[in-house]
Design a protein around this motif. Structure first.
Motif, PDB file in Angstrom:
ATOM      1  N   UNK A 515      32.590 -28.039  35.082  1.00  0.00           N
ATOM      2  CA  UNK A 515      32.885 -29.094  34.122  1.00  0.00           C
ATOM      3  C   UNK A 515      34.296 -29.602  34.361  1.00  0.00           C
ATOM      4  N   UNK A 516      34.488 -30.889  34.084  1.00  0.00           N
ATOM      5  CA  UNK A 516      35.770 -31.521  34.398  1.00  0.00           C
ATOM      6  C   UNK A 516      36.138 -32.532  33.329  1.00  0.00           C
ATOM      7  N   UNK A 517      37.426 -32.527  32.954  1.00  0.00           N
ATOM      8  CA  UNK A 517      38.013 -33.586  32.140  1.00  0.00           C
ATOM      9  C   UNK A 517      39.131 -34.204  32.971  1.00  0.00           C
ATOM     10  N   UNK A 518      38.940 -35.430  33.406  1.00  0.00           N
ATOM     11  CA  UNK A 518      39.923 -36.168  34.208  1.00  0.00           C
ATOM     12  C   UNK A 518      40.770 -37.007  33.257  1.00  0.00           C
ATOM     13  N   UNK A 519      42.089 -36.805  33.272  1.00  0.00           N
ATOM     14  CA  UNK A 519      42.992 -37.494  32.361  1.00  0.00           C
ATOM     15  C   UNK A 519      43.890 -38.434  33.168  1.00  0.00           C
ATOM     16  N   UNK A 546      23.121 -37.110  33.828  1.00  0.00           N
ATOM     17  CA  UNK A 546      23.648 -35.778  33.531  1.00  0.00           C
ATOM     18  C   UNK A 546      25.168 -35.731  33.623  1.00  0.00           C
ATOM     19  N   UNK A 547      25.793 -36.848  33.979  1.00  0.00           N
ATOM     20  CA  UNK A 547      27.242 -36.900  34.033  1.00  0.00           C
ATOM     21  C   UNK A 547      27.860 -36.499  32.699  1.00  0.00           C
ATOM     22  N   UNK A 548      27.182 -36.826  31.593  1.00  0.00           N
ATOM     23  CA  UNK A 548      27.735 -36.516  30.277  1.00  0.00           C
ATOM     24  C   UNK A 548      27.748 -35.022  29.991  1.00  0.00           C
ATOM     25  N   UNK A 549      26.997 -34.258  30.758  1.00  0.00           N
ATOM     26  CA  UNK A 549      26.968 -32.813  30.564  1.00  0.00           C
ATOM     27  C   UNK A 549      28.090 -32.108  31.305  1.00  0.00           C
ATOM     28  N   UNK A 550      28.748 -32.819  32.208  1.00  0.00           N
ATOM     29  CA  UNK A 550      29.725 -32.142  33.070  1.00  0.00           C
ATOM     30  C   UNK A 550      31.048 -32.878  33.235  1.00  0.00           C
ATOM     31  N   UNK A 600      33.032 -25.095  28.329  1.00  0.00           N
ATOM     32  CA  UNK A 600      32.487 -24.150  29.307  1.00  0.00           C
ATOM     33  C   UNK A 600      31.917 -22.916  28.625  1.00  0.00           C
ATOM     34  N   UNK A 601      32.657 -22.358  27.689  1.00  0.00           N
ATOM     35  CA  UNK A 601      32.309 -21.043  27.158  1.00  0.00           C
ATOM     36  C   UNK A 601      31.416 -21.090  25.939  1.00  0.00           C
ATOM     37  N   UNK A 602      31.466 -22.171  25.174  1.00  0.00           N
ATOM     38  CA  UNK A 602      30.706 -22.243  23.930  1.00  0.00           C
ATOM     39  C   UNK A 602      29.742 -23.415  23.860  1.00  0.00           C
ATOM     40  N   UNK A 603      29.717 -24.236  24.924  1.00  0.00           N
ATOM     41  CA  UNK A 603      28.800 -25.359  24.958  1.00  0.00           C
ATOM     42  C   UNK A 603      29.154 -26.475  24.013  1.00  0.00           C
ATOM     43  N   UNK A 604      30.379 -26.476  23.507  1.00  0.00           N
ATOM     44  CA  UNK A 604      30.791 -27.518  22.571  1.00  0.00           C
ATOM     45  C   UNK A 604      31.315 -28.713  23.348  1.00  0.00           C
ATOM     46  N   UNK A 605      30.593 -29.805  23.322  1.00  0.00           N
ATOM     47  CA  UNK A 605      30.963 -30.988  24.100  1.00  0.00           C
ATOM     48  C   UNK A 605      32.273 -31.569  23.583  1.00  0.00           C
ATOM     49  N   UNK A 606      33.174 -31.960  24.489  1.00  0.00           N
ATOM     50  CA  UNK A 606      34.436 -32.583  24.073  1.00  0.00           C
ATOM     51  C   UNK A 606      34.227 -34.035  23.667  1.00  0.00           C
TER      52      UNK A 606
END
Length: 743
Positions: A515-519, A546-550, A600-606
């Motif tokens: 999973x990635x968050x690009x800032x 599926x981009x929204x999942x990762x 990653x660890x809890x499945x909580x989407x940002x």
């Protein structure tokens, strides 16, 4: 074994430590006596959603992973040469070492067991890397890295990414060592050290970094399957950024006489037309810069990024394409041959003699004033003397006129006689006639060592001028930003074989299972915000819906590449100062790391990716917080009901009104500060903000007693948990207006 910082990577440390993830807020006192009129208290308009649970206290995932094994045969056995407990900036165990038979060095920062919650965070230094000491440097900004990792229940690691300063010989010609392999093997070994200390390896691991470290964070997560679970790359460059900097170099060269009028046009309350009064050639250069992705509304008088890139890579570019630099001047189809008048006035190719040699101590003690004349990389160049022997020769003056000095940044300076005969340097910056250079070829860390008054030098900027047009002959139609150089998807100009930029800007846009968050930052003039659409588009092609999942892409508005402190060091003290034009974005990175852990660890989407429009190289963010997404509050301001520009007489009271809103689920507002004159003082903070609201209105009033042009600003801060006393995870934004006061 010595692991002292060498000169060549000291600029990289400055760029990183002053740039990247750490709070760089300029401190000021709330001095209400300095304000002519007392601002009104805040007015609540909407209740916020409840704050989210901090990631550091959430249960970790229990996915079983195989034991870590050191596996890259390039690296010899790991060793540790320093292992001790330290109390600054917080209590931690410090471990320093490396891998035998390589130049790879590392530093680990491990919290006491009671603070550890099973995570590893790896920070990648920016620029070209080269230091494993960024986190432990004297900069308080860098030290916040440790506090951030510890607050999220993890230990922190860094490495020199395979090489010692600017000496790339340790890579043995394999750039994958720098791109990801040295980082990966360092991370693997850190897990074994952590297992010995804590009884188990970290259950999850994360990599992040900015600028060059952003590139390599992407390289790491794309190329290594067994080490990291997620990444937060930030201010990462476009895959074509090395080529785009050539466009910037040419625009700044041609537009230099008109930069003041261009910058005023794009400033808030300006005409909005930076092309007014430009010649055809000047307009074409500016249009090429903008359509390639250079951020709108950002001044052009800042060549630091493209000059430091040229200084780093000039010799590697010549090695990669050795004939271009003569073809440009001698072969039909190239500007230097076909249209020599386009560059004739810019050429410097002459000898000169050294009239003064300046030491590092003299450079560090030099006082910059509003009258200081600067050409090239800015006053940050003066700080490059840090860490050098105080009596070491660090700069020179030459017997050349001011017109020549102005053209010299980017030129090759070759010492022709004396003890340093044959040494080549690249002119990076000129401050009041003092010429500061970066090393080229085999000059290493010597700078002007051995140079004496009377020695002769050759100054030649023809390679740099060829570089100013290099982009025309390196067009990459498959990537965004090149549209202006294409017709029917075919390049307009003569093309050469694509020369991969030696900075290693290559991505495969695939990170399966991660999973990635690009800032990215909208005002980034070193790694342009057009990186976002380019990278996001390619990821979408690979992942589909599926981009929204990762993957997430978050834009930070009113933030540049290097942070407020770095901008302050490279700018005049004349208002509006950088802290009233730019916000500190370190809190965004801290929050992104916390949200990545939760994801990653809890499945909580940002928070969702930022919504934006991308056209002709321009990023335009959605107007409202709900539409925009991401995590940054959205702010607007008016002055006497004007939203852009206001003209008043001396003695007139100006009534300011601002509204701020945090995107859904991104927290609440905890602070609002005002600066009415653009001096960076922020003399007033609104009262009545308790962290319970996600949308608020603020008002203030001020009477201007002197004629002039002012750029008042309101800066608001949000926090995910609404903690008004929070030190980490502070997310800022600002709104500005122009006020012209006449007699």
């Amino acid at each position: 074994m010595s692991h002292k910082i060498r000169f060549w990577h000291k600029p990289a440390i400055l760029l990183l430590a002053l740039t990247l993830v750490i709070p760089l807020i300029v401190a000021c006192d709330d001095d209400e006596e300095a304000v002519t009129n007392t601002p009104d208290i805040t007015t609540p308009t909407q209740t916020s959603p409840s704050a989210t649970t901090p990631a550091a206290t959430t249960p970790a995932s229990t996915v079983q992973k195989p034991p870590t094994v050191l596996q890259d045969k390039f690296f010899g056995a790991p060793y540790i040469d320093v292992d001790e407990w330290r109390n600054s900036p917080v209590r931690h165990r410090y471990v320093h070492g490396g891998f035998k038979d390589t130049d790879t060095r590392f530093s680990f920062y491990l919290p006491p067991p009671e603070q550890y919650n099973g995570r590893m965070f790896q920070f990648l230094e920016g620029s070209q890397g080269g230091s494993e000491d960024t986190v432990s440097s004297a900069f308080s900004a860098s030290q916040k890295l440790i506090e951030t990792a510890f607050s999220l229940g993890g230990y922190l690691i860094e490495s020199n990414q395979g090489h010692l300063g600017s000496d790339m010989s340790g890579l043995k010609g394999d750039m994958t060592i720098l791109a990801y392999r040295a980082s990966a093997e360092t991370a693997r070994y850190s897990k074994l050290v952590a297992a010995e200390m804590y009884g188990a390896e970290p259950h999850n691991s994360y990599v992040y970094g900015g600028s060059g470290g952003g590139v390599r964070s992407l390289n790491c997560i794309e190329n290594v399957a067994d080490v990291w679970d997620g990444a937060v790359p930030f201010v990462a460059p476009h895959a074509s950024q090395g080529h785009f900097l050539s466009i910037q170099a040419n625009a700044e060269r041609l537009l230099e006489p008109k930069l003041a009028q261009i910058n005023d046009a794009i400033e808030v309350g300006g005409s909005g037309d930076p092309f007014e009064g430009l010649t055809t050639e000047e307009a074409e250069a500016l249009a090429a810069l903008y359509t390639a992705g250079y951020p709108r509304g950002v001044p052009l008088d800042y060549p630091y990024g493209q000059l430091i890139s040229w200084s780093y890579y000039a010799e590697l570019l010549k090695t990669a394409d050795p004939t271009y630099w003569t073809d440009f001047w001698t072969v039909p189809g190239y500007v230097g041959h076909d249209n020599p008048e386009a560059v004739a006035d810019s050429i410097v190719n002459q000898t000169a003699r050294v009239t003064q040699v300046l030491t590092a101590k003299e450079i560090m003690a030099y006082k910059v004033t509003e009258n200081t004349v600067i050409s090239g990389g800015g006053t940050i160049a003066l700080l490059m003397a840090m860490g050098q022997p105080s009596d070491g020769a660090f700069a020179v003056k030459l017997d050349v006129d001011d017109a020549t000095l102005k053209k010299m940044p980017g030129a090759r300076l070759t010492i022709r006689n004396g003890k340093a005969a044959g040494r080549e340097l690249i002119v990076f910056c000129i401050v009041d006639g003092m010429i500061l250079c970066l090393a080229s070829t085999e000059a290493g860390n010597q700078q002007f060592t051995g140079v004496q008054v009377g020695d002769e030098v050759q100054i030649d900027n023809r390679d740099y001028l060829a570089h100013c047009y290099w982009h025309r002959y390196q067009v990459q139609p498959q990537l965004s930003g090149w549209e202006r150089f294409l017709v029917d998807d075919n390049p307009i100009y003569t093309q050469r074989p694509i020369c991969p930029h030696p900075a290693g800007l290559y991505y495969d846009y695939k990170f399966p299972g991660k999973k990635m968050i690009l800032v990215l930052n909208t005002f980034d003039r070193d790694c342009w915000p057009s990186t976002g659409p380019a990278y996001q588009e390619m990821v979408l092609k690979n992942l589909g819906q599926s981009i929204n999942d990762t993957f997430r892409l978050w834009y930070t508005d009113h933030a540049d590449h290097s942070g407020v402190m770095m901008a302050t060091m490279t700018s005049s003290s004349k208002p509006p100062v950088p802290s009233t034009r730019l916000i500190d974005y370190s809190g965004n990175i801290q929050q992104a790391l916390a949200d990545l852990v939760d994801w990653v660890e809890n499945g909580k989407a940002p928070a969702p990716s930022t919504n934006y429009d991308y056209k002709d190289g321009k990023i335009t963010l959605a107007d409202t917080a709900a539409e925009r997404g991401g995590i940054q509050p959205v702010v607007t301001v008016t002055a006497n009901s004007a939203s852009d520009r206001l003209e008043v007489k001396v003695g007139t009271t100006v009534n300011f009104s601002a509204e701020a809103e945090v995107p859904p689920g991104a927290g609440t507002l905890i602070k609002a500060d005002w600066d009415f004159e653009g001096t960076g003082v922020y003399p007033f903070t609104n009262t009545g903000i308790d962290g319970s609201l996600s949308k608020m209105q603020f008002s203030a009033s001020y009477t201007y007693t002197k004629a002039g042009t002012y750029f008042p600003v309101v800066r608001v801060t949000s926090n995910r948990s609404g903690d008004v006393n929070a030190k980490l995870g502070l997310v800022d934004n600002m709104a500005r207006i122009r006020v012209i006061v006449t007699q």
